[in-house]
Every structure is written in C-alpha cells, then in structure tokens.
Design a protein around this motif. Structure first.
Motif, mmCIF file in Angstrom:
data_model
loop_
_atom_site.group_PDB
_atom_site.id
_atom_site.type_symbol
_atom_site.label_atom_id
_atom_site.label_comp_id
_atom_site.label_asym_id
_atom_site.label_seq_id
_atom_site.Cartn_x
_atom_site.Cartn_y
_atom_site.Cartn_z
ATOM 1 N N UNK A 157 -17.658 27.293 11.866
ATOM 2 C CA UNK A 157 -17.480 26.640 13.172
ATOM 3 C C UNK A 157 -18.640 26.966 14.112
ATOM 4 N N UNK A 158 -19.059 28.228 14.103
ATOM 5 C CA UNK A 158 -20.175 28.631 14.960
ATOM 6 C C UNK A 158 -21.462 27.935 14.531
ATOM 7 N N UNK A 159 -21.648 27.779 13.247
ATOM 8 C CA UNK A 159 -22.844 27.114 12.741
ATOM 9 C C UNK A 159 -22.874 25.648 13.199
ATOM 10 N N UNK A 160 -21.736 24.959 13.093
ATOM 11 C CA UNK A 160 -21.664 23.559 13.523
ATOM 12 C C UNK A 160 -21.919 23.430 15.017
ATOM 13 N N UNK A 161 -21.374 24.376 15.787
ATOM 14 C CA UNK A 161 -21.592 24.350 17.237
ATOM 15 C C UNK A 161 -23.058 24.575 17.573
ATOM 16 N N UNK A 162 -23.712 25.489 16.867
ATOM 17 C CA UNK A 162 -25.122 25.776 17.114
ATOM 18 C C UNK A 162 -25.999 24.588 16.723
ATOM 19 N N UNK A 163 -25.637 23.909 15.641
ATOM 20 C CA UNK A 163 -26.404 22.735 15.214
ATOM 21 C C UNK A 163 -26.303 21.604 16.233
ATOM 22 N N UNK A 164 -25.183 21.532 16.922
ATOM 23 C CA UNK A 164 -24.998 20.467 17.907
ATOM 24 C C UNK A 164 -25.542 20.793 19.282
ATOM 25 N N UNK A 165 -25.963 22.044 19.506
ATOM 26 C CA UNK A 165 -26.477 22.448 20.818
ATOM 27 C C UNK A 165 -27.995 22.258 20.880
ATOM 28 N N UNK A 166 -28.520 22.091 22.082
ATOM 29 C CA UNK A 166 -29.964 21.917 22.258
ATOM 30 C C UNK A 166 -30.739 23.169 21.848
ATOM 31 N N UNK A 167 -30.253 24.326 22.253
ATOM 32 C CA UNK A 167 -30.912 25.593 21.923
ATOM 33 C C UNK A 167 -29.993 26.473 21.084
ATOM 34 N N UNK A 168 -29.393 25.880 20.084
ATOM 35 C CA UNK A 168 -28.477 26.637 19.239
ATOM 36 C C UNK A 168 -29.221 27.521 18.246
ATOM 37 N N UNK A 169 -28.641 28.674 17.938
ATOM 38 C CA UNK A 169 -29.219 29.615 16.976
ATOM 39 C C UNK A 169 -28.501 29.441 15.635
ATOM 40 N N UNK A 170 -29.230 28.965 14.658
ATOM 41 C CA UNK A 170 -28.655 28.732 13.333
ATOM 42 C C UNK A 170 -29.297 29.703 12.338
ATOM 43 N N UNK A 171 -28.480 30.503 11.680
ATOM 44 C CA UNK A 171 -28.980 31.429 10.659
ATOM 45 C C UNK A 171 -29.114 30.656 9.349
ATOM 46 N N UNK A 172 -30.348 30.461 8.906
ATOM 47 C CA UNK A 172 -30.595 29.700 7.681
ATOM 48 C C UNK A 172 -30.502 30.585 6.436
ATOM 49 N N UNK A 173 -31.012 31.805 6.552
ATOM 50 C CA UNK A 173 -30.966 32.745 5.425
ATOM 51 C C UNK A 173 -31.111 34.163 5.958
ATOM 52 N N UNK A 174 -30.305 35.055 5.454
ATOM 53 C CA UNK A 174 -30.407 36.466 5.842
ATOM 54 C C UNK A 174 -30.069 37.337 4.645
#
Length: 280
Positions: A157-174
């Motif tokens: 859910x947090x990932x989807x919210x970040x993808x939809x935000x202008x300055x969202x932080x999306x963790x691609x790989x860790x």
C-alpha cells in the motif's frame, strides 16, 4: 574393510601388502617382500598423532634375520631406527621382536592418548559450535521471515501511494548483509518455513545478504525514510548477517522525484532517504 595393494619393479623386486584402519587414528599393514636378498614378511602399526606427526612400529623377518623398525614422521622429516635382533631366522627372537613392537606401540598409545583426546574434543567442539550457529541462524532467519510476511500488505500500500505522489519515495531494491552485489533471492521470506531439512539449513545460512526491499518500504513514509545509527539487524525483518571477516552493510536503490538513485550505508550508520550522497 582393508585394502590389498602390490608393486612390481621386476621379478626380483616385488611387494604385496594388506592395509586396514582399525582405529580412527591408527592403521596396520602386513606384507610380503620379494627381492634379491630373498623373501621376508613384515607387519607394521601406524599411529597418527596430528596432521603432521605419525609413528610406525614394525617387525620384519626373513632369510636375512629378524629386524625391529621404529619410525617417527614429522612433516617432511622421517626418523628411522632399525634394530637388527638376529642375522638368521630364530623363532624365539621373532617372538621377542613381535612382543617388543607391541609393547612399544602400547607405550606410544599411552603417550599420545592425551593429544588424541584433545584433537577429538576440539573437533567435536568445532562441530557442536557449527551446529549451534546453524540453528541460531535458522531461527533468526525464520523469525525475520515471519515479520516480513506480516509487512507485505502494508508495504504494498505504501509503495502504491508513493508511486502516485509527486515526490514519493519508492524502494526499488535493498539488500542487507555482506557481498551486496550478489543476489540470494528476492522472495527468501516465503520459502523459509517450507523446508527445514539440513541441506536447506546449510544453503539458507550460507546466504551472505537478504533482500530488504519490503522492509524499507514498510518503514518509509510517503516521501522519506529515516533509520537510527545502530545495527540494522535489530530492525523488523532483519537479522545478523555479519561475518568474522566482513561487516554488514545496507545497499538501497530508490526512486524520488522522477530519478533513480543508489547509495550504500555502513551497518551502524544512520540512514536518511533521499540522501545527498546517493548517485543517480
């Protein structure tokens, strides 16, 4: 079960022997020698005191007489003491040589027994520590996996919210652990409890790092992530992946404001994303 072997240099230079290991650190052999000086029979007992040191006690009798052989091997050095008891075949002296060799071997057993016990104890302790380490690793990994499984829904859910935000932080790989350039499985937390066989335990505990993409997305807010300056092994979904030779670290690839960044942190380093040190 013993082993029979033979060597032939020529018709008058041949050897046939039978070797058998009768204790963990001891073996014996008997054989027949055929040479220019006639036929002789021998019997030896070898004892291994350490990986570098061994002893041999033996007796040889034939047409040339009866001989007692003592030998100490230390690395590449060999110390031999041949003792000629008689120059002809004598039943009494043949029996005496056999008894002497047995007595010398028994003395060596008494002398080397403390050393062999210490070697055995050390090997057992090493194996016990290895087993305990594997059990601890497996338990820690299973606990972390269960925590990640509970995070999946919220992290998504947090990932989807970040993808939809202008300055969202999306963790691609860790990845967290050592050898961060290696991939030991993105979905490791879904397979931990499906197989508990020894082979799986060894392979899972051989993993030098784990994928922590879900964990970091779960811990992040919509536009940032902050972690304290202490070991990450204590965070939810993490466990101790450090080794004696290499300290653990944290590698993160993330996207922010339309750009992709890469950054690596020491284990005890505070984490702030977005980060000015990150490369894109």
């Amino acid at each position: 079960i013993g082993e029979i072997s033979g060597t032939t240099g020529s018709f008058l230079n041949s050897k046939v022997s039978y070797t058998r290991e009768f204790m963990r650190y001891a073996q014996g052999d008997v054989g027949l020698l055929l040479g220019l000086r006639g036929v002789s029979i021998y019997a030896n007992v070898f004892r291994y005191i350490s990986s570098l040191t061994s002893t041999k006690v033996g007796v040889q009798f034939g047409v040339q007489g009866v001989e007692l052989n003592l030998q100490l091997n230390r690395g590449r050095m060999n110390f031999k003491i041949p003792i000629r008891l008689t120059g002809y075949i004598d039943p009494f002296r043949t029996l005496a040589a056999a008894l002497i060799s047995v007595l010398v071997d028994l003395m060596l057993v008494k002398i080397t027994e403390p050393s062999l016990k210490a070697i055995s104890a050390k090997a057992c302790e090493k194996q016990k520590n290895k087993t305990k380490g594997n059990e601890k690793c497996l338990k820690s990994r299973a606990r972390a996996a269960r925590q990640v499984q509970l995070m999946l829904k919220a992290s998504s859910k947090k990932r989807k919210a970040a993808l939809g935000a202008d300055n969202g932080l999306v963790i691609l790989l860790a990845r967290y652990g050592t050898s961060l350039h290696l991939d030991f499985g993105q979905k490791w937390f879904l397979t931990v409890e499906k197989d508990t066989e020894d082979q799986f335990l060894l392979s899972s505990c051989a993993s030098k790092n784990i994928n922590v993409t879900v964990q970091l997305q779960f811990l992040a807010s919509k536009d940032s992530l902050t972690l304290p300056g202490s070991s990450k092994q204590f965070l939810l979904g993490f466990y101790d992946l450090s080794s004696g030779e290499e300290a653990a670290g944290l590698y993160v690839r993330y996207s922010f404001a339309g750009r992709t960044y890469d950054v690596t942190f020491y284990d005890n380093e505070a984490v702030e994303l977005p980060n000015s040190r990150a490369k894109y």
